[in-house]
Design an enzyme around this catalytic site. Structure first.
Site, short mmCIF file in Angstrom:
data_model
loop_
_atom_site.label_atom_id
_atom_site.label_comp_id
_atom_site.label_asym_id
_atom_site.label_seq_id
_atom_site.Cartn_x
_atom_site.Cartn_y
_atom_site.Cartn_z
N GLU A 426 12.45 -23.19 -35.55
CA GLU A 426 11.15 -23.03 -36.22
C GLU A 426 10.76 -21.55 -36.27
O GLU A 426 10.65 -20.90 -35.24
CB GLU A 426 10.11 -23.83 -35.43
CG GLU A 426 8.68 -23.46 -35.72
CD GLU A 426 7.69 -24.12 -34.74
OE1 GLU A 426 8.14 -24.85 -33.83
OE2 GLU A 426 6.49 -23.90 -34.90
N ASP A 499 8.73 -24.94 -31.06
CA ASP A 499 7.79 -24.59 -29.99
C ASP A 499 7.35 -25.85 -29.24
O ASP A 499 7.27 -26.93 -29.82
CB ASP A 499 6.54 -23.90 -30.56
CG ASP A 499 6.86 -22.48 -31.03
OD1 ASP A 499 7.92 -21.97 -30.63
OD2 ASP A 499 6.06 -21.92 -31.79
N ASP A 501 4.60 -27.09 -28.57
CA ASP A 501 3.18 -27.39 -28.79
C ASP A 501 3.05 -28.42 -29.91
O ASP A 501 4.05 -28.95 -30.39
CB ASP A 501 2.40 -26.11 -29.14
CG ASP A 501 2.97 -25.42 -30.38
OD1 ASP A 501 3.83 -26.02 -31.06
OD2 ASP A 501 2.56 -24.28 -30.67
N ASP A 503 2.12 -28.22 -33.04
CA ASP A 503 2.75 -27.82 -34.30
C ASP A 503 4.27 -27.98 -34.22
O ASP A 503 4.91 -28.45 -35.16
CB ASP A 503 2.43 -26.36 -34.63
CG ASP A 503 1.12 -26.24 -35.40
OD1 ASP A 503 0.59 -27.30 -35.80
OD2 ASP A 503 0.65 -25.10 -35.59
#
Ligand code: 0RA
Length: 635
Positions: A426, A499, A501, A503
């Protein structure tokens, strides 16, 4: 006094058989992790389901007991208790101690075989600390106990009963299994599928473990019609009536249920003797052939397609189709990488002729529904043709087939795909770190720009005009959909690195959705992995260490007990320098990869259509319901 020898020659063969199972458990149940553990339950339940298939059993109760042992009760005929002359042992003992003895007697009805299934109760017995069997049959009740697969005493008559059935309780051996804690949802999912496939069969699952008490019951009077209805819950059906037909011929049976929805992908699931045939096979080929032919014939005969019009393609007539194909046959042949591809050639003809005949009949009798279905398939064909006309699809297609790799791919130098891996990363900055961190001999890096297209909401022409998706397709080398070919896979490990998180989780799901809808075979082959970057870096006294979750952080703090610990929380991959990224997430010696396992393809379908589809309310409910469900978080 003449003493009976402790072991006869036959006993020795039995013991050797059980020893072989304990020595190489994975050969019999796949692995000794959680997956293998749950296979034990399926194995016992499958024997009860065989009784149901043969028409002698209509209820199965599965219980997770307080001590993580499992009890499975059915109201079938009961395992035969009589002495079998050849072995001088009861039928019960033979079924529980001799490999593949399941079908030794009876020989009637359907038998599950192949794959990891049908390995027999003796395998479960051999891998259990202890096992207890109770049989009700012929007016009496019987009991016998085993330890590590060996009988502790003979089968004993314990009382009388006018019922019939079998009860088996077993405790998986923790010397064999890495973990012996069952997951209720995993068992529930599989048992619900079984209930769908066996109309009217009642399956109860209950959990008696402290603080986990739960109960659930499955019984579907509509069988696979209910299954299709369930799969389409979060989609918008195109027509109300679910098409259903079946046929019995010689020793085989086929039944099909299908319904179109407004979506653009197809969800066709096939089963043979209750086994989910992930890799398809002859029943799927027969169905696809008949569907394409029948829809084209009907569309032409009613003038929806004119003489000058090209035929609708297979992909056109399957757009938005949800279908279950369920076959039962006497001697199923399972082939393929994971032994989930049906090989019986006679099944193709049966499914093909049945589908062609009965679907033609349905279209003839339901002209309203027929019109809606044909309109949808013609729409799909138009979209494809329009894209082609705009040079889009042909250009893309040749682009897909071309050997030009995407510009932003940093490829590896080794050519053998079995040794190669690709990190799909990403963001460009994390991609940059990964490029510096990697071992370029066998690790390739493909950075993707943020949120890729949600393929659940887009038709093929839009999917193929997405730069990020094109880059993935060309990098993988396999092409997609009907043109997919796993032999061209350029990497046998595809590692999604996002990541840690919300997102990142979203992007991961978008990438997985694309792979699931267009390159599902990569999942079946076990090529898809998720990287596990650490959440924290702890430094103290010039040393450092990583924690991958909050639990590990707590543990580490306890053991270090130093005053000056500096804790860094990584908000994204970009915050790690290349060396840290290599050490924690990319070095095969140190990293942990999560293999994406699609055993439960119907559950995956539910996940993707709920998370990525149009309907907001089911998505909200699903996220609330599964918020703590690791299977969902890690899919
Ligand atoms: C062998 C033969 C027969 C039934 C069974 C095994 C049997 C096994 C299991 C395992 C769990 N539940 C079961 N129920 C039955 C046929 C017996 C007959 O012909 O009566």
């Amino acid at each position: 006094m003449v003493r009976k020898p402790a072991y006869s020659g036959k006993d020795i063969t039995v013991l050797e058989g059980l020893e072989a199972v304990r020595k190489r458990p994975s050969m019999y149940i796949g692995n000794t992790s959680s997956k293998g553990l749950h296979h034990l339950v399926y194995e016992v339940a499958d024997n009860s389901i065989d009784e149901a298939l043969a028409g002698f059993c209509d209820q199965i109760d599965v219980t997770i007991n307080e001590d993580n042992s499992i009890t499975i009760v059915d109201n079938g005929r009961g395992i035969p208790v009589d002495n079998v002359p050849k072995y001088q042992k009861s039928g019960v003992e033979i079924v529980l101690t001799i490999l593949h003895a399941g079908g030794k007697f009876g020989g009637e009805g359907y038998k599950v075989s192949g794959g990891l299934h049908g390995v027999g109760l003796s395998v479960v017995n051999a891998l259990s600390k202890w096992l207890k069997v109770e049989v009700k049959r012929g007016g009496s009740t019987y009991e016998q106990e085993y330890e590590l697969g060996k009988p502790v005493g003979e089968l004993k008559k314990t009382g009388s009963s006018d019922e019939t059935g079998t009860l088996i309780t077993f405790k998986a051996d923790d010397d064999i299994f890495e973990e012996t804690d069952y997951d209720f949802d995993t068992l529930a999912q599989r048992l619900r599928e079984t209930a769908f496939l066996n109309r009217g069969l009642k399956i109860n699952l209950s959990d008696k473990r402290a603080d986990k008490e739960r109960e659930i019951s499955y019984s579907y009077s509509g069988g696979i019609v209910d299954f299709v209805n369930y799969l389409n819950t979060n989609k918008d059906p195109l027509h109300e009536k679910i098409v259903y037909f079946d046929r019995k011929k010689d020793d085989s049976e086929v039944e099909v249920a299908m319904q179109y929805n407004l979506g653009y992908t197809d969800s066709i699931f096939t089963f043979a003797n209750n086994i989910n045939t992930h890799e398809g096979g002859t029943h799927l080929i027969g169905f696809k052939n008949a569907l394409t032919r029948t829809i084209n014939d009907y569309a032409r005969s009613k003038g929806f397609l004119k003489e000058k019009d090209a035929n609708l393609s297979g992909e056109d007539v399957r757009e938005g189709l949800t279908a279950i194909i369920n076959v039962k046959l006497k001697d199923p042949q399972f082939e393929g990488q994971t032994k989930t591809k049906l090989g019986n050639s006679e099944t193709r003809g049966l499914v093909e002729s049945t589908t062609a005949e009965k679907l033609t009949e349905f279209l003839g009798e339901n002209p309203g529904e027929a019109k809606i279905i044909i309109a949808k398939t013609i729409d799909a064909a138009r979209a494809r043709a329009a894209a082609r006309k705009a040079k889009e699809l042909t250009r893309r297609k040749s682009l897909l087939e071309s050997t030009t790799l995407p510009g932003k791919l940093a490829d590896c130098s080794i050519q053998d795909p079995r040794m190669c891996e690709i990190y799909v990363v990403e963001g460009d900055s994390a991609g940059g770190s990964a490029k510096q961190a990697r071992d370029r001999s066998f690790q390739a890096i493909l950075p993707l720009k943020g949120k890729i297209l949600n393929v659940e909401k887009a038709r093929i022409n839009r999917v193929l005009s997405s730069e990020e998706i094109l880059a993935m397709i060309t990098a993988m080398g396999t092409n997609i959909g009907d043109s997919f070919d796993i032999d061209n896979a350029r990497y046998h490990k595809v590692i999604i690195m996002t990541d840690a998180d919300v997102d990142g989780a979203h992007i991961r799901t978008l990438i997985l959705t694309f792979i699931y809808r267009y390159m599902k075979e990569l999942l079946d082959a076990g090529f898809i992995y998720i990287a596990q970057p650490p959440l924290y870096r702890l430094s103290y006294d010039g040393k450092h260490q990583y924690a991958y979750n909050d639990g590990e952080l707590e543990e580490a703090m306890k053991t270090i007990k130093k005053k000056k610990i500096n804790i860094q929380r990584y908000k994204g991959l970009g915050e790690m320098n290349p060396e840290q990224l290599w050490d924690t997430t990319m070095d095969p010696e140190n990293r942990t990869l999560l293999k994406v396992n699609l055993e439960d393809a119907t559950f995956a379908d539910e996940i993707f259509s709920t998370l990525m589809g149009d309907k907001v309310e089911p998505r909200r409910e699903f996220i609330l319901k599964h918020a703590k469900d690791t299977r969902f978080l890690d899919i």
